[in-house]
Motif scaffolding. Structure first.
Motif, PDB file in Angstrom:
ATOM      1  N   ILE A   1       0.835  -1.209   0.000  1.00  0.00           N
ATOM      2  CA  ILE A   1       0.000   0.000   0.000  1.00  0.00           C
ATOM      3  C   ILE A   1       0.868   1.257   0.000  1.00  0.00           C
ATOM      4  O   ILE A   1       0.606   2.217  -0.740  1.00  0.00           O
ATOM      5  N   LEU A   2       1.922   1.266   0.808  1.00  0.00           N
ATOM      6  CA  LEU A   2       2.803   2.433   0.865  1.00  0.00           C
ATOM      7  C   LEU A   2       3.554   2.636  -0.446  1.00  0.00           C
ATOM      8  O   LEU A   2       3.764   3.774  -0.878  1.00  0.00           O
ATOM      9  N   GLU A   3       3.964   1.554  -1.098  1.00  0.00           N
ATOM     10  CA  GLU A   3       4.656   1.675  -2.381  1.00  0.00           C
ATOM     11  C   GLU A   3       3.736   2.266  -3.452  1.00  0.00           C
ATOM     12  O   GLU A   3       4.144   3.118  -4.234  1.00  0.00           O
ATOM     13  N   VAL A   4       2.500   1.800  -3.509  1.00  0.00           N
ATOM     14  CA  VAL A   4       1.550   2.335  -4.486  1.00  0.00           C
ATOM     15  C   VAL A   4       1.267   3.798  -4.186  1.00  0.00           C
ATOM     16  O   VAL A   4       1.202   4.633  -5.097  1.00  0.00           O
ATOM     17  N   ASP A   5       1.129   4.142  -2.910  1.00  0.00           N
ATOM     18  CA  ASP A   5       0.861   5.524  -2.534  1.00  0.00           C
ATOM     19  C   ASP A   5       2.039   6.429  -2.885  1.00  0.00           C
ATOM     20  O   ASP A   5       1.857   7.551  -3.356  1.00  0.00           O
ATOM     21  N   GLN A   6       3.246   5.929  -2.673  1.00  0.00           N
ATOM     22  CA  GLN A   6       4.434   6.730  -2.951  1.00  0.00           C
ATOM     23  C   GLN A   6       4.601   6.974  -4.450  1.00  0.00           C
ATOM     24  O   GLN A   6       5.033   8.043  -4.870  1.00  0.00           O
TER      25      GLN A   6
ATOM     26  N   ALA B   1       1.689   9.080  -8.597  1.00  0.00           N
ATOM     27  CA  ALA B   1       1.764  10.005  -9.732  1.00  0.00           C
ATOM     28  C   ALA B   1       2.327   9.293 -10.963  1.00  0.00           C
ATOM     29  O   ALA B   1       1.817   9.476 -12.081  1.00  0.00           O
ATOM     30  N   ALA B   2       3.348   8.494 -10.777  1.00  0.00           N
ATOM     31  CA  ALA B   2       3.939   7.772 -11.910  1.00  0.00           C
ATOM     32  C   ALA B   2       2.961   6.734 -12.448  1.00  0.00           C
ATOM     33  O   ALA B   2       2.860   6.537 -13.662  1.00  0.00           O
ATOM     34  N   LEU B   3       2.237   6.074 -11.552  1.00  0.00           N
ATOM     35  CA  LEU B   3       1.262   5.071 -11.997  1.00  0.00           C
ATOM     36  C   LEU B   3       0.095   5.721 -12.738  1.00  0.00           C
ATOM     37  O   LEU B   3      -0.426   5.156 -13.695  1.00  0.00           O
ATOM     38  N   GLN B   4      -0.326   6.919 -12.314  1.00  0.00           N
ATOM     39  CA  GLN B   4      -1.404   7.623 -13.008  1.00  0.00           C
ATOM     40  C   GLN B   4      -0.951   8.063 -14.392  1.00  0.00           C
ATOM     41  O   GLN B   4      -1.723   8.024 -15.353  1.00  0.00           O
TER      42      GLN B   4
ATOM     43  N   LEU C   1      -2.130   3.278 -15.077  1.00  0.00           N
ATOM     44  CA  LEU C   1      -2.350   2.079 -14.262  1.00  0.00           C
ATOM     45  C   LEU C   1      -3.148   2.361 -13.000  1.00  0.00           C
ATOM     46  O   LEU C   1      -3.554   1.431 -12.310  1.00  0.00           O
ATOM     47  N   LEU C   2      -3.343   3.624 -12.691  1.00  0.00           N
ATOM     48  CA  LEU C   2      -4.040   3.987 -11.464  1.00  0.00           C
ATOM     49  C   LEU C   2      -5.016   5.106 -11.787  1.00  0.00           C
ATOM     50  O   LEU C   2      -4.686   6.047 -12.498  1.00  0.00           O
ATOM     51  N   GLY C   3      -6.208   5.012 -11.291  1.00  0.00           N
ATOM     52  CA  GLY C   3      -7.202   6.050 -11.508  1.00  0.00           C
ATOM     53  C   GLY C   3      -8.120   5.712 -12.665  1.00  0.00           C
ATOM     54  O   GLY C   3      -8.141   4.602 -13.178  1.00  0.00           O
ATOM     55  N   ASP C   4      -8.904   6.700 -13.098  1.00  0.00           N
ATOM     56  CA  ASP C   4      -9.853   6.509 -14.192  1.00  0.00           C
ATOM     57  C   ASP C   4      -9.115   6.401 -15.521  1.00  0.00           C
ATOM     58  O   ASP C   4      -8.156   7.136 -15.762  1.00  0.00           O
TER      59      ASP C   4
END
Length: 79
Positions: A50-55, A58-61, A65-68
């Motif tokens: 969870i902390l890795e995804v949170d950190q 922005a890169a995942l969005q 890969l993250l968000g809408d």
């Protein structure tokens, strides 16, 4: 001759009993891990994920890969 108190002799007796319980003759590799240890390990791994995804959110969005997904907007129909 030295006279020892009853509390001192009791403490020595308890320490000898504890030493017998914690004997190193048993192979620790043959013992099964406790369920609490497994639970804590899984919980810590989940928190780390969870902390890795949170950190890196922005890169995942930016990779989509993250968000809408781009181009899709929620369609809210009001009254």
């Amino acid at each position: 001759m030295q006279i020892r108190s009853k509390a001192y002799l009791q403490m020595i007796s308890h320490l000898r009993g504890l030493r017998a319980l914690l004997s190193w003759t048993d192979d620790p590799a043959t013992k099964e891990p406790s369920l609490m240890l497994i639970f804590v390990a899984v919980l810590l791994a989940l928190l780390l994920a969870i902390l890795e995804v949170d950190q890196h959110s922005a890169a995942l969005q930016s990779l989509g890969l993250l968000g809408d997904p781009p181009g899709t907007q929620p369609n809210f129909t009001g009254p």
